[in-house]
Design an enzyme around this catalytic site. Structure first.
Site, PDB file in Angstrom:
ATOM      1  N   SER A 194     -10.220  -0.612   3.433  1.00  0.00           N
ATOM      2  CA  SER A 194      -9.516  -0.896   4.694  1.00  0.00           C
ATOM      3  C   SER A 194      -8.989   0.410   5.266  1.00  0.00           C
ATOM      4  CB  SER A 194      -8.315  -1.806   4.452  1.00  0.00           C
ATOM      5  OG  SER A 194      -8.717  -3.020   3.882  1.00  0.00           O
ATOM      6  N   ARG A 229       0.832  -1.212   0.000  1.00  0.00           N
ATOM      7  CA  ARG A 229       0.000   0.000   0.000  1.00  0.00           C
ATOM      8  C   ARG A 229       0.871   1.269   0.000  1.00  0.00           C
ATOM      9  NH1 ARG A 229      -2.886  -3.732  -0.723  1.00  0.00           N
ATOM     10  NH2 ARG A 229      -5.016  -4.015   0.040  1.00  0.00           N
ATOM     11  N   GLU A 247      -4.394   3.551   6.348  1.00  0.00           N
ATOM     12  CA  GLU A 247      -4.125   3.376   4.919  1.00  0.00           C
ATOM     13  C   GLU A 247      -4.477   4.645   4.136  1.00  0.00           C
ATOM     14  OE1 GLU A 247      -6.131   0.893   1.695  1.00  0.00           O
ATOM     15  OE2 GLU A 247      -5.204  -0.626   2.925  1.00  0.00           O
TER      16      GLU A 247
HETATM   17  N1  EPU Z   1     -11.076 -10.686  10.419  1.00  0.00           N
HETATM   18  C1  EPU Z   1     -11.737 -10.790  11.610  1.00  0.00           C
HETATM   19  N2  EPU Z   1     -12.614  -9.798  11.951  1.00  0.00           N
HETATM   20  C2  EPU Z   1     -12.851  -8.746  11.132  1.00  0.00           C
HETATM   21  C3  EPU Z   1     -12.152  -8.636   9.937  1.00  0.00           C
HETATM   22  C4  EPU Z   1     -11.266  -9.631   9.583  1.00  0.00           C
HETATM   23  O1  EPU Z   1     -11.550 -11.735  12.363  1.00  0.00           O
HETATM   24  O2  EPU Z   1     -13.663  -7.898  11.506  1.00  0.00           O
HETATM   25  C5  EPU Z   1     -10.170 -11.761  10.010  1.00  0.00           C
HETATM   26  C6  EPU Z   1     -10.794 -12.535   8.858  1.00  0.00           C
HETATM   27  O3  EPU Z   1     -11.615 -13.559   9.300  1.00  0.00           O
HETATM   28  C7  EPU Z   1      -9.594 -13.071   8.145  1.00  0.00           C
HETATM   29  C8  EPU Z   1      -8.541 -12.017   8.380  1.00  0.00           C
HETATM   30  O4  EPU Z   1      -8.983 -11.225   9.469  1.00  0.00           O
HETATM   31  O5  EPU Z   1      -9.160 -14.270   8.705  1.00  0.00           O
HETATM   32  C9  EPU Z   1      -8.277 -11.159   7.164  1.00  0.00           C
HETATM   33  O6  EPU Z   1      -9.475 -10.542   6.724  1.00  0.00           O
HETATM   34  P1  EPU Z   1      -9.800 -10.364   5.162  1.00  0.00           P
HETATM   35  O7  EPU Z   1      -9.611 -11.640   4.441  1.00  0.00           O
HETATM   36  O8  EPU Z   1     -11.116  -9.696   5.061  1.00  0.00           O
HETATM   37  O9  EPU Z   1      -8.655  -9.415   4.623  1.00  0.00           O
HETATM   38  P2  EPU Z   1      -7.958  -8.152   5.279  1.00  0.00           P
HETATM   39  O10 EPU Z   1      -6.572  -8.526   5.665  1.00  0.00           O
HETATM   40  O11 EPU Z   1      -8.826  -7.577   6.312  1.00  0.00           O
HETATM   41  C10 EPU Z   1      -6.890  -7.298   3.045  1.00  0.00           C
HETATM   42  C11 EPU Z   1      -6.782  -5.982   2.326  1.00  0.00           C
HETATM   43  C12 EPU Z   1      -8.056  -5.706   1.562  1.00  0.00           C
HETATM   44  C13 EPU Z   1      -8.278  -6.842   0.553  1.00  0.00           C
HETATM   45  C14 EPU Z   1      -8.340  -8.166   1.324  1.00  0.00           C
HETATM   46  C15 EPU Z   1      -8.399  -9.349   0.380  1.00  0.00           C
HETATM   47  C16 EPU Z   1      -5.295  -4.578   3.634  1.00  0.00           C
HETATM   48  C17 EPU Z   1      -5.193  -3.440   4.579  1.00  0.00           C
HETATM   49  N3  EPU Z   1      -6.545  -4.924   3.290  1.00  0.00           N
HETATM   50  O12 EPU Z   1      -7.921  -7.158   4.015  1.00  0.00           O
HETATM   51  O13 EPU Z   1      -7.888  -4.500   0.835  1.00  0.00           O
HETATM   52  O14 EPU Z   1      -9.476  -6.649  -0.185  1.00  0.00           O
HETATM   53  O15 EPU Z   1      -7.154  -8.343   2.131  1.00  0.00           O
HETATM   54  O16 EPU Z   1      -7.165  -9.502  -0.248  1.00  0.00           O
HETATM   55  O17 EPU Z   1      -4.281  -5.124   3.204  1.00  0.00           O
HETATM   56  C18 EPU Z   1      -8.188  -2.152   0.961  1.00  0.00           C
HETATM   57  O18 EPU Z   1      -6.971  -2.066   1.005  1.00  0.00           O
HETATM   58  O19 EPU Z   1      -8.936  -1.142   0.973  1.00  0.00           O
HETATM   59  C19 EPU Z   1      -8.794  -3.477   0.960  1.00  0.00           C
HETATM   60  C20 EPU Z   1     -10.122  -3.651   1.047  1.00  0.00           C
END
Ligand code: EPU
Length: 372
Positions: free
Chosen positions: A272, A194, A368
């Site tokens: 995010s 990012r 972010e």
């Molecule tokens: N989780 C929780 N509770 C929550 C949210 C997440 O327990 O409220 C857990 C989920 O169950 C999962 C883990 O955290 O095991 C990761 O969550 P998720 O797969 O939704 O991905 P993320 O790490 O929260 C990142 C990117 C997103 C992207 C997704 C999919 C960043 C900051 N965010 O989110 O990007 O869509 O992976 O690749 O790296 C963005 O940057 O705006 C964005 C949406």
């Protein structure tokens, strides 16, 4: 840009295709400066703020006209794409350049890749959808990310195992002091998680110094589907489809995102709100000792990435509010506008989250989006 001269290649003239006509062939309308423009509709959070001066940029030539303009030329500039990665907390005094450069075409079919040329003002999702419809695979994992093509390299957007940096051939920018157009190969864009040279201000950074006008996207041949992400593995298991094509992956990614991320057209948000923090293996072991359930991903360099959404969720933030700002109830990493939120409320909520995560896990979450 001077300190980096030598690694950039100058791009002579306008590339064909993106401009509606050569600047010399049509009478140029006067540069329209809009004053006191409400930015609420121009940022995906839907936060209120006024641009004292706003200029719509529809071509590279428009950028040069701003640079040459007696009133605007030397004034600070604020580049606005889809407004999907900003938190507006006050009126914007810098001249807002609203990027509306159109154009989307297959520039080249090489043995090792398809090269797509996209104008900075094109909606990112439109570019992804168009490429999939043209039978060009490679961008499908990045479907439905809000924002514009020009904003995509700034924070090196990424999702479901693919980052923009994996799909960039070059980025074209126009220097905001000289009006010179340069094409930056991906190797000099300093892409990180990012992050990029376009997001950084100060020495070597290009934020506020140049504006992205065009992105050349590279979709490698042969295509390799990226299916290593848990949510996609689940889709394969659910449907029994083990060799999905790009269209199928595109549809799955759209489904997954729609299920857990709010649509900015309905609920204001900036995706995010925090980056996933990266810690040392020792720090990770320490946290696992206290919280065995923590979601973490070992990185190739030995560090460990933690799921910020999980950390925030574990601190009980889902659904919590400060004024009009709230933590989204289906994904704790996303802050939303419940209606009439002000930027200051979003910032207050974000700080409270940072403090509570720091208090419990000793980890500092880094936002972010850019707070203006
Ligand atoms: N989780 C929780 N509770 C929550 C949210 C997440 O327990 O409220 C857990 C989920 O169950 C999962 C883990 O955290 O095991 C990761 O969550 P998720 O797969 O939704 O991905 P993320 O790490 O929260 C990142 C990117 C997103 C992207 C997704 C999919 C960043 C900051 N965010 O989110 O990007 O869509 O992976 O690749 O790296 C963005 O940057 O705006 C964005 C949406």
């Amino acid at each position: 840009m001077q300190e980096q001269a030598g690694i950039f290649s100058d791009v002579a003239g306008e590339g064909p295709g993106l401009e509606s006509a050569p600047a010399s062939a049509v009478a140029r309308p006067a540069l329209a400066i809009e004053r006191d423009v409400n930015l609420k509709a121009y940022n995906s959070f839907g936060l209120p703020a006024t641009a004292l001066r706003l200029v719509r940029i529809r071509s590279d030539a428009d950028v040069r006209r701003v640079v040459d303009h007696p009133e605007l030329g030397r004034a600070p500039k604020f580049v606005l794409g889809g407004g999907s990665n900003i938190v507006l907390t006050r009126d914007v005094e810098a001249v807002v350049l609203k990027m509306e450069i159109p154009g989307l075409r297959l520039l080249e079919t090489r043995e090792d890749a398809w090269i797509i040329e996209a104008g900075a003002g094109v909606t990112w999702h439109e570019a992804v959808r168009w490429s999939v419809e043209q039978g060009i695979p490679g961008l499908e994992n990045l479907a439905l990310i809000p924002g514009t093509v020009g904003a995509a390299p700034v924070q090196n957007i990424g999702a479901y195992g693919v980052e923009l940096k994996d799909r960039v051939e070059a980025v074209e920018v126009v220097d905001l002091v000289t009006g010179r157009k340069v094409r930056l190969p991906a190797s000099v864009c300093a892409f990180g998680y990012r992050d990029s040279v376009f997001k950084r201000s100060g020495f070597g950074g290009l934020a506020g110094k140049s504006v992205i006008t065009k992105v050349l996207l590279r979709c490698p041949r042969p295509w390799t589907p990226m299916l290593g992400y848990l949510d996609l593995e689940r889709k394969m298991a659910e449907t029994g489809i083990t060799a999905p094509d790009a269209r199928q992956i595109f549809d799955w990614v759209c489904d997954i995102r729609r299920a857990k991320l709010p649509d900015p057209a309905q609920i204001g948000n900036a995706g995010s709100f925090f980056k996933n923090p990266v810690v040392t293996p020792e720090q990770c072991r320490d946290i696992i000792g206290r919280d065995p359930g923590i979601v973490h991903y070992p990185m190739p360099d030995g560090t460990v990435k933690l799921a910020a959404g999980w950390l925030i969720d574990a601190c009980g933030w889902k659904g919590k509010t400060v004024g009009g700002a709230a933590v989204y109830d289906k994904q704790a990493l996303v802050l939303v506008n419940r209606g009439e939120a002000r930027g200051a409320e979003v910032v207050t909520l974000a700080r409270a989250i940072q403090e509570s995560v720091y208090g419990r896990f000793g980890i500092r979450l880094e936002p972010e989006p850019v707070v203006v």
